[in-house]
Design a protein around this motif. Sequence first.
Motif, PDB file in Angstrom:
ATOM      1  N   PRO A 240       0.827  -1.224   0.000  1.00 39.33           N
ATOM      2  CA  PRO A 240       0.000   0.000   0.000  1.00 39.33           C
ATOM      3  C   PRO A 240       0.852   1.261   0.000  1.00 39.33           C
ATOM      4  O   PRO A 240       0.947   1.962   1.003  1.00 39.33           O
ATOM      5  N   THR A 241       1.440   1.566  -1.137  1.00 38.75           N
ATOM      6  CA  THR A 241       2.413   2.660  -1.222  1.00 38.75           C
ATOM      7  C   THR A 241       1.812   3.996  -0.797  1.00 38.75           C
ATOM      8  O   THR A 241       2.342   4.687   0.085  1.00 38.75           O
ATOM      9  N   ARG A 242       0.707   4.390  -1.432  1.00 32.39           N
ATOM     10  CA  ARG A 242       0.117   5.699  -1.137  1.00 32.39           C
ATOM     11  C   ARG A 242      -0.411   5.772   0.288  1.00 32.39           C
ATOM     12  O   ARG A 242      -0.197   6.765   1.000  1.00 32.39           O
ATOM     13  N   ALA A 243      -1.090   4.727   0.731  1.00 34.47           N
ATOM     14  CA  ALA A 243      -1.666   4.725   2.073  1.00 34.47           C
ATOM     15  C   ALA A 243      -0.577   4.799   3.145  1.00 34.47           C
ATOM     16  O   ALA A 243      -0.710   5.525   4.138  1.00 34.47           O
ATOM     17  N   LEU A 244       0.516   4.073   2.942  1.00 33.83           N
ATOM     18  CA  LEU A 244       1.610   4.106   3.919  1.00 33.83           C
ATOM     19  C   LEU A 244       2.341   5.445   3.895  1.00 33.83           C
ATOM     20  O   LEU A 244       2.804   5.918   4.943  1.00 33.83           O
TER      21      LEU A 244
END
Length: 273
Positions: A240-244
Amino acid sequence: MTHKLVIEPDNAGQTYWRDLWQYRELFVMLAWRDVAVRYKQTLIGVAWAVLRPVMTMLAFTFVFGTMAHLSSEGGAPYALMVFVAMLPWQFFSTALTSASESLVSNTNLVSKVYFPRLLVPAATIAVSVVDFLLSVVVLVVMMVWYQYAPPVQVIAVIPLTLLTGILALGPGVLLAAVNVKYRDLRYALPFVTQFGLYVTPVGFSSSLVPERWRLLYECNPMVGIVDGFRWAILGSIDFPTRALAISTGVSLVFLWFGIRRFRATEALFVDVI
């Protein structure tokens, strides 16, 4: 011979961070005391740290998995998907609550001797770490039961756990300072954390959130952390690139702002508490 008395402004702000290191033994003592008090003279002892996430997992699995027939992520069993999400959520909620109540719970210590007061809410994180490790043992048992082997990226749990602690500490120190003056805040916090549990993907998968609402949903910093845990332990979703990235940014901002406000009001604690 004449002597001059020179009065200079207090330089506590310049030495504050050095004092934190010099009082590191006090930090260890406070952390150990909090852990000992948590489990001393209790009816079921450390079992409570295990029963709480297990009972929540069973309830969510029955309601969302059995009754609502919501799908799991990848090939992971629904109960395992929920329990993996319970690990960071329980860590966050316990640490946040303990830190927010720490100064009021240590009134005698805070009002009598000098030390960097930031040590008090920071030390309460130790109790949450112990609860977290106990839950990890339960997770290992569950994974053996379901014969589900973790992927190679399971080592990422360590930085994700650190990020969860940072996210809890920032608001925790802010609420600890506010709670000194407004004592009724501690009664509202359980309702806030309970609400947060249901808007965080603990009992369900983030994939159920429509794409047009996904960015807004990921503004909840626990979304990225929970999905990160599922990626690291289950390997059932993509990273979860954006969420993290949002979770990391929000955590650092909260930590900076929380410590800043804590330091701004720290000198008034003795007079108010």
